[in-house]
Design an enzyme around this catalytic site. Structure first.
Site, PDB file in Angstrom:
ATOM      1  N   GLY A 204      50.265  50.882  42.591  1.00  0.00           N
ATOM      2  CA  GLY A 204      50.436  50.140  41.344  1.00  0.00           C
ATOM      3  C   GLY A 204      49.155  49.451  40.935  1.00  0.00           C
ATOM      4  N   ASN A 205      49.275  48.487  40.026  1.00  0.00           N
ATOM      5  CA  ASN A 205      48.111  47.724  39.593  1.00  0.00           C
ATOM      6  C   ASN A 205      48.527  46.290  39.261  1.00  0.00           C
ATOM      7  OD1 ASN A 205      48.934  47.636  36.693  1.00  0.00           O
ATOM      8  ND2 ASN A 205      48.566  49.852  36.824  1.00  0.00           N
ATOM      9  N   ARG A 206      47.578  45.490  38.801  1.00  0.00           N
ATOM     10  CA  ARG A 206      47.799  44.055  38.643  1.00  0.00           C
ATOM     11  C   ARG A 206      48.283  43.653  37.244  1.00  0.00           C
ATOM     12  NH1 ARG A 206      45.270  41.756  43.103  1.00  0.00           N
ATOM     13  NH2 ARG A 206      43.676  43.069  44.078  1.00  0.00           N
ATOM     14  N   SER A 207      48.611  44.609  36.401  1.00  0.00           N
ATOM     15  CA  SER A 207      49.004  44.272  35.032  1.00  0.00           C
ATOM     16  C   SER A 207      50.250  43.391  35.019  1.00  0.00           C
ATOM     17  CB  SER A 207      49.274  45.553  34.239  1.00  0.00           C
ATOM     18  OG  SER A 207      49.718  45.239  32.935  1.00  0.00           O
ATOM     19  N   ALA A 273      48.833  49.290  31.545  1.00  0.00           N
ATOM     20  CA  ALA A 273      47.862  49.762  32.537  1.00  0.00           C
ATOM     21  C   ALA A 273      48.572  50.812  33.386  1.00  0.00           C
ATOM     22  CB  ALA A 273      47.364  48.605  33.393  1.00  0.00           C
TER      23      ALA A 273
END
Length: 400
Positions: A204-207, A273
């Site tokens: 995943g990512n930090r969005s 994102a």
């Protein structure tokens, strides 16, 4: 002009509501007033009656206007102004309480509500007040942030109510903004996507979804219909008759869901994102750590590029993408602008302090074909969202 209900609560700033009523009347608005019991310790109902020539709502049980006066006023209203908005009334509104004529009428009205808070700085900064304000923003209430200045207690602090002239200016801007995008449908993606490794783990990512939410709120405020395709977010999206929220998990799901709505949209704003890669194979069961195992290799394959895919298919749509970079911001964003068939790229350096994922502010640069990049100052994400919607509105206006 408009029918505006001015609701007055208890504060030293109550006297400023008298000036505001006069300013709004001079602008041609029809004004009616409701007062809380506390407000009548500062200004009497007779003052507002003399100005408006209308009975002032002060009691749930008064019958000089109609059998149910607080509902009659709620139905009459085109814009509700709470001036001043005390901490007590803000708390009631945030929690749906209705124990007097004003709070009951505000709970019943379908009109947009604008609040001008006024209180001591310590009350303003109290976590309970800030929590209540966040709830009101989610409820699509418009907060006119108080100023820093001399307070009634004799010292300088934040909590001084915005001056009547500025409140009237904000009302003008709000009416000018209304229905600018009526008839337009804006498709917005927000948050981050997740790609499963096994039933427990994912890429995943930090969005956080904050930027996407800001765009959605600005579009709704301008009268547009909005379709929001959201991945993993840390914010709450509002309930609104013009908003449809579709939740997804993976990049492939976001592409399929966004593509299904793209044809009927007038603009696409890709604030999400998305994961560029996904595991080639997803394990059916949790991958166990072996005693002799020091490394784990996962083979990744490229995900579809949502912005490039839909950008290549655009017909009448305006396509706006985001480029979150940590280095070579403009060079990388220029490449995206061309390769992804975008009309605009909103580039931000997420390595900068105060800009990027999870924070309330952003410093972005706007790129478009055959134009010099336009660098904006550090702004709240709400302000960035409003400016991005203004770009779309101006483009449609110029095309007429």
């Amino acid at each position: 002009m408009a029918r505006i209900a001015v609701y007055v609560s208890g504060s030293v700033a109550t006297f400023k509501a008298v000036s505001l009523v006069r300013i709004l009347q001079k602008q041609g608005h029809e004004i009616r007033v409701g007062m809380t019991p506390a407000s009548r310790h500062f200004v009497t109902p007779n003052t507002f009656y003399a100005l408006t020539h209308q009975p002032v709502l002060t009691d749930l049980w008064q019958t000089n206007q109609s059998p149910v006066p607080h509902i009659e006023l709620a139905d009459w209203t085109e814009l509700a102004l709470v001036v001043p908005a005390s901490a007590d009334l803000i708390a009631k509104m945030a929690n749906g309480l209705a124990d007097d004529a004003v709070s009951s009428s505000l709970l019943a009205t379908k009109a947009p509500v604008m609040l001008a808070p006024a209180m001591n700085s310590q009350m303003w900064l109290n976590p309970a007040t800030q929590r209540n304000l966040k709830q009101l923003v989610l409820d699509q209430r418009i907060i006119l942030t108080p100023e820093t200045g001399m307070l009634a207690e004799g010292y300088v602090g934040k909590g001084r109510m915005m001056e009547p002239e500025e409140i009237a200016s904000q009302v003008d801007k709000w009416f000018a903004n209304q229905n600018r995008l009526a008839g337009k449908t804006i498709l917005v993606t927000a948050g981050g996507t997740r790609e499963a490794i096994d039933p427990v783990r994912f890429i995943g990512n930090r969005s956080s979804g904050k930027m996407g939410l800001a765009v959605v709120q600005a579009a709704l405020a301008a009268g547009a219909k909005v379709i929001a395709v959201i991945g993993q977010v840390q914010v709450e999206f509002p309930n609104h008759p013009n908003l449809m929220v579709k939740k997804v998990t993976t990049t492939a799901e976001m592409l399929a869901t966004t593509a299904a709505s793209f044809e009927k949209a007038d603009a696409l704003v890709m604030a999400a994102a998305v994961a560029d890669f996904r595991p080639a194979v997803v394990a059916d069961q949790k991958i166990k750590k072996q005693i002799s195992q020091d490394e784990l290799t996962i083979s990744l394959v490229k995900n579809p590029d949502i912005l490039a895919t839909l950008g290549a298919k655009k017909n009448h749509q305006i396509v706006m993408g985001f480029a979150a970079e940590t280095n070579d911001l403009l060079q990388n964003a220029q490449v995206k602008l061309a390769k992804k068939h975008a009309d605009y790229i909103v580039a931000n350096d997420v390595s900068q302090v105060g800009s990027g994922f999870g924070v309330a502010t952003d410093q972005v640069t706007i790129l478009q074909p055959n134009r010099a990049p336009e660098k904006w100052p550090l702004l709240s994400k709400q302000e960035v969202g409003e400016r991005l919607i203004n770009i779309l509105a101006k483009r449609w206006q110029q095309s007429k």
